[in-house]
Write a protein that holds these residues in place. Structure first.
Motif, PDB file in Angstrom:
ATOM      1  N   ILE A   1       0.857  -1.185   0.000  1.00 42.03           N
ATOM      2  CA  ILE A   1       0.000   0.000   0.000  1.00 42.03           C
ATOM      3  C   ILE A   1       0.893   1.235   0.000  1.00 42.03           C
ATOM      4  N   ALA A   2       0.612   2.169  -0.880  1.00 38.13           N
ATOM      5  CA  ALA A   2       1.390   3.412  -0.887  1.00 38.13           C
ATOM      6  C   ALA A   2       0.458   4.575  -1.165  1.00 38.13           C
ATOM      7  N   LYS A   3       0.664   5.661  -0.427  1.00 41.26           N
ATOM      8  CA  LYS A   3      -0.102   6.873  -0.712  1.00 41.26           C
ATOM      9  C   LYS A   3       0.535   7.526  -1.931  1.00 41.26           C
ATOM     10  N   ILE A   4      -0.288   7.865  -2.922  1.00 40.62           N
ATOM     11  CA  ILE A   4       0.288   8.390  -4.171  1.00 40.62           C
ATOM     12  C   ILE A   4      -0.380   9.710  -4.572  1.00 40.62           C
ATOM     13  N   GLU A   5       0.285  10.387  -5.486  1.00 41.45           N
ATOM     14  CA  GLU A   5      -0.294  11.558  -6.141  1.00 41.45           C
ATOM     15  C   GLU A   5      -1.335  11.069  -7.145  1.00 41.45           C
ATOM     16  N   PRO A   6      -2.461  11.734  -7.246  1.00 42.42           N
ATOM     17  CA  PRO A   6      -3.428  11.284  -8.253  1.00 42.42           C
ATOM     18  C   PRO A   6      -2.919  11.550  -9.673  1.00 42.42           C
ATOM     19  N   THR A   7      -3.438  10.808 -10.618  1.00 37.73           N
ATOM     20  CA  THR A   7      -3.177  11.105 -12.026  1.00 37.73           C
ATOM     21  C   THR A   7      -4.364  11.921 -12.545  1.00 37.73           C
ATOM     22  N   VAL A   8      -4.241  12.468 -13.742  1.00 41.10           N
ATOM     23  CA  VAL A   8      -5.366  13.204 -14.331  1.00 41.10           C
ATOM     24  C   VAL A   8      -6.574  12.269 -14.487  1.00 41.10           C
ATOM     25  N   GLU A   9      -6.289  11.006 -14.760  1.00 38.28           N
ATOM     26  CA  GLU A   9      -7.379  10.044 -14.917  1.00 38.28           C
ATOM     27  C   GLU A   9      -8.162   9.873 -13.601  1.00 38.28           C
ATOM     28  N   ASP A  10      -7.435   9.818 -12.466  1.00 40.32           N
ATOM     29  CA  ASP A  10      -8.111   9.769 -11.157  1.00 40.32           C
ATOM     30  C   ASP A  10      -9.016  10.986 -11.002  1.00 40.32           C
ATOM     31  N   CYS A  11      -8.477  12.161 -11.359  1.00 45.16           N
ATOM     32  CA  CYS A  11      -9.237  13.407 -11.211  1.00 45.16           C
ATOM     33  C   CYS A  11     -10.486  13.365 -12.090  1.00 45.16           C
ATOM     34  N   PHE A  12     -10.308  12.891 -13.326  1.00 41.53           N
ATOM     35  CA  PHE A  12     -11.441  12.823 -14.255  1.00 41.53           C
ATOM     36  C   PHE A  12     -12.541  11.945 -13.665  1.00 41.53           C
ATOM     37  N   MET A  13     -12.149  10.817 -13.101  1.00 44.00           N
ATOM     38  CA  MET A  13     -13.150   9.884 -12.575  1.00 44.00           C
ATOM     39  C   MET A  13     -13.878  10.475 -11.373  1.00 44.00           C
ATOM     40  N   GLU A  14     -13.115  11.161 -10.510  1.00 47.36           N
ATOM     41  CA  GLU A  14     -13.723  11.783  -9.330  1.00 47.36           C
ATOM     42  C   GLU A  14     -14.678  12.907  -9.765  1.00 47.36           C
ATOM     43  N   LEU A  15     -14.217  13.730 -10.709  1.00 49.86           N
ATOM     44  CA  LEU A  15     -15.048  14.845 -11.166  1.00 49.86           C
ATOM     45  C   LEU A  15     -16.289  14.342 -11.905  1.00 49.86           C
ATOM     46  N   SER A  16     -16.155  13.227 -12.621  1.00 56.88           N
ATOM     47  CA  SER A  16     -17.336  12.718 -13.332  1.00 56.88           C
ATOM     48  C   SER A  16     -18.356  12.174 -12.330  1.00 56.88           C
ATOM     49  N   LYS A  17     -17.864  11.660 -11.214  1.00 54.67           N
ATOM     50  CA  LYS A  17     -18.782  11.195 -10.169  1.00 54.67           C
ATOM     51  C   LYS A  17     -19.560  12.378  -9.587  1.00 54.67           C
ATOM     52  N   GLN A  18     -18.842  13.479  -9.380  1.00 59.60           N
ATOM     53  CA  GLN A  18     -19.511  14.686  -8.860  1.00 59.60           C
ATOM     54  C   GLN A  18     -20.555  15.200  -9.848  1.00 59.60           C
ATOM     55  N   GLN A  19     -20.206  15.138 -11.151  1.00 56.68           N
ATOM     56  CA  GLN A  19     -21.162  15.606 -12.165  1.00 56.68           C
ATOM     57  C   GLN A  19     -22.442  14.772 -12.093  1.00 56.68           C
ATOM     58  N   GLU A  20     -22.264  13.477 -11.936  1.00 64.61           N
ATOM     59  CA  GLU A  20     -23.413  12.578 -11.881  1.00 64.61           C
ATOM     60  C   GLU A  20     -24.283  12.892 -10.661  1.00 64.61           C
ATOM     61  N   GLU A  21     -23.620  13.150  -9.532  1.00 67.42           N
ATOM     62  CA  GLU A  21     -24.367  13.470  -8.317  1.00 67.42           C
ATOM     63  C   GLU A  21     -25.139  14.782  -8.450  1.00 67.42           C
ATOM     64  N   ASN A  22     -24.495  15.765  -9.106  1.00 68.95           N
ATOM     65  CA  ASN A  22     -25.157  17.064  -9.264  1.00 68.95           C
ATOM     66  C   ASN A  22     -26.368  17.002 -10.179  1.00 68.95           C
ATOM     67  N   ASN A  23     -26.298  16.081 -11.149  1.00 72.48           N
ATOM     68  CA  ASN A  23     -27.438  15.987 -12.067  1.00 72.48           C
ATOM     69  C   ASN A  23     -28.502  15.068 -11.488  1.00 72.48           C
TER      70      ASN A  23
END
Lengths: 246, 314
Positions: free
Chosen positions: B292-314
């Motif tokens: 287990i290692a704590k890591i910096e997110p990639t842009v792909e991680d960010c995209f997935m998190e932001l798309s989840k937020q978009q879904e919740e907002n709609n």
């Protein structure tokens, strides 16, 4: 272990050009086998031979127990195939696509009806039964296309860049479907340009200039090429290519 | 608000586009692109990337909103825009029955210039296909077609180059080479607007706009997007990958978890669970060789998190 693909010295020449050059490998039941290579390395030609669509110039290949040269019709009936470019008929409804493919693969009528209900339920698509495929989001289409490709429970399914252009979440959900199919004993033969997906395969082969230059588990390949990830392995191998098709 | 010519390479205000019957391709899009950079529009098929590019290249009209390209209005001054913009559409759109050289000459003449006049700009790209200049474009391999299309899009020395998914279906080595070409063109002073569905290409852009379902999730530099990511991300491996995914998904403290190459990325909000707790949970569930290692997110991680937020907002 049961072998689902057995290939020995498989070769395809177009005139003077050797597209596939004496490749030999085996793929086992339930395995997820990644088939990688640069554009022009010979992947598509090799895959067309394995699907019984193109006769080899020389060499031997058995797929799902049938000879790809002499029994190509049996090969076609006993495999599944899906690509991003061609998958479903957009102007047919969801149930019509399932009915059509089930029929093409010779699944009996009453079984198609029963399995269609099961399939739509499992995918959570019951409400979309009568929707035209063109109205579905891309990710749904791809999940449906994969389910249709394995509807007749083939021993092996060929997936040609199945996830191109899909959003990251759907891409991963798609791979979870691949895992489920493999757990049920369906062998998965997949090409991809996403190197993170190469890591999801049990074993990976990499074609360079018509030959298979590397074949092993992602872990062993990374050790062998002293690379942190499969992209590193791929870059080293593909840069060796002398063929300048691209 | 009117924009001074030259301040922004592209400026969109409240751009909306709906295709019949009710497909909302773009929903109230706002975008400002400063010149002399590589600007990436990143998102999956169907997100609205091509529609946006077709509006900016004056090929279709938006339903609502206003857009300028190089300071010119896309509706009233479309002829000016066409002079200064190079466009490489996603689908190969050259003349298949003309040779390589004929295609290039044709595009040069359409723009009232000659191949010789701007040869310097394209020579590094065109040289690679020049040995095949008498071959019909339809007979070229994918990589060569791409280089010819790029040469034709550049032959009138555009100020802004718009490329719609130039690397789709292209292998990782050729993709890397293509991005090197874009970097060289940027150094020549050309502003580049490029779309891609490959998240790993985000890092090669100066600024990126993440797009999904006709809306921008975020517009910023790749570095800032990654830094603004709030949850913690752990990279987790064990000897049983398939079980690892299902086990981790059972944990209520984990907000999402997805396969990423040879490991699994686990997203945790508000530090609900620590590295040690994760480790203990996995040990209890029979996993071995746990890393287990704590890591910096990639842009792909960010995209997935932001798309989840978009879904919740709609």
């Amino acid at each position: 272990m049961e072998k689902v693909i057995e290939v020995q010295n498989l070769t395809k020449k177009f005139g003077d050009f050797t597209a596939v050059d004496h490749i030999s490998f085996e793929v086992y039941k339930g395995e997820i086998f990644g088939f990688l290579g640069a554009n022009g390395a010979g992947k598509t030609t090799a895959m067309r031979m394995l699907c019984g669509l193109l006769p080899p110039t020389s060499g031997k290949g058995l797929v799902a127990g049938f000879d790809i040269h002499t029994q190509s019709e049996e090969v076609k009936r006993n495999i599944g195939y899906m690509s991003q470019k061609f998958a479903l008929y957009e102007d047919l409804k969801v149930w019509e696509n399932i009915r059509l493919y089930g029929g093409i693969y010779g699944v009996p009528e009453d079984e198609i009806i029963k399995k269609t209900d099961e399939l739509l339920k499992r995918l959570g698509f019951e409400k979309e039964r009568n929707s035209f495929v063109k109205s579905l989001p891309l990710g749904w289409k791809q999940k449906l296309a994969f389910s249709v490709a394995i509807f007749h429970e083939p021993k092996i399914v060929f997936l040609d860049e199945p996830t191109g252009g899909v959003d990251p979440v759907t891409r991963r959900q798609f791979w979870e479907m691949i895992y489920e199919a493999a757990d049920r004993g369906i062998t998965v033969f997949v090409t991809t340009h996403y190197m993170d997906e190469a890591e999801y395969c049990d074993r990976v082969s990499i074609m360079v200039d018509g030959r298979i230059d590397a074949l092993d588990s992602p872990k062993n390949l990374k050790n062998q090429f002293k690379a942190n990830n499969m992209d590193g392995v791929f870059q080293q191998l593909a840069r060796r290519a002398s063929r300048k098709a691209d | 608000m009117t924009v001074n010519k030259g301040e922004f390479a592209v400026c969109c205000e409240n751009i909306t586009k709906t295709y019949p019957p009710d497909i909302q391709a773009l929903k109230n899009i706002n975008l400002k692109i400063s010149p002399h950079q590589i600007f990436g529009i990143i998102g999956p098929d169907g997100a609205g990337k091509t529609t946006l590019f077709r509006i900016l290249t004056t090929l279709i009209l938006a339903d609502e909103g206003k857009a300028t390209v190089l300071g010119y209005d896309v509706v009233n001054e479309y002829q000016e825009i066409r002079k200064y913009v190079g466009y490489m559409p996603g689908r190969f759109s050259l003349y298949q029955d003309l040779t390589v050289e004929e295609n290039l000459k044709f595009f040069a003449s359409v723009f009232g210039t000659t191949v010789e006049e701007n040869y310097d700009l394209i020579k590094n790209i065109y040289r690679q296909i020049e040995p095949f200049k008498n071959r019909r474009a339809g007979q070229l391999s994918g990589g060569m077609k791409q280089k010819l299309a790029l040469s034709c899009a550049l032959i009138h020395k555009p100020k802004l180059l718009i490329l719609d998914e130039p690397t789709t279906g292209v292998d990782p080595v050729s993709r890397r080479e293509f991005w090197e070409m874009l970097q060289n063109l940027k150094n020549e002073g050309i502003t580049i607007l490029v779309s891609t569905a490959y998240m790993d290409e985000a890092g090669l852009c100066d600024t990126i706009a993440l797009i999904l379902n006709g809306e921008f999730l975020k517009i910023d530099t790749p570095k800032n997007i990654v830094q603004q990511f709030e949850p913690e991300i752990f990279s987790v491996q064990s000897n049983q990958r398939s079980k690892l995914l299902t086990d981790l998904r059972r944990l209520p403290e984990v907000s999402s978890c997805y396969a990423f190459g040879d490991s699994i990325h686990v997203t945790v909000e508000n530090k609900k669970i620590s590295e040690e707790e994760l480790q203990n949970f996995l040990l209890k569930n029979g996993h071995e060789q746990i890393e287990i290692a704590k890591i910096e997110p990639t842009v792909e991680d960010c995209f997935m998190e932001l798309s989840k937020q978009q879904e919740e907002n709609n």
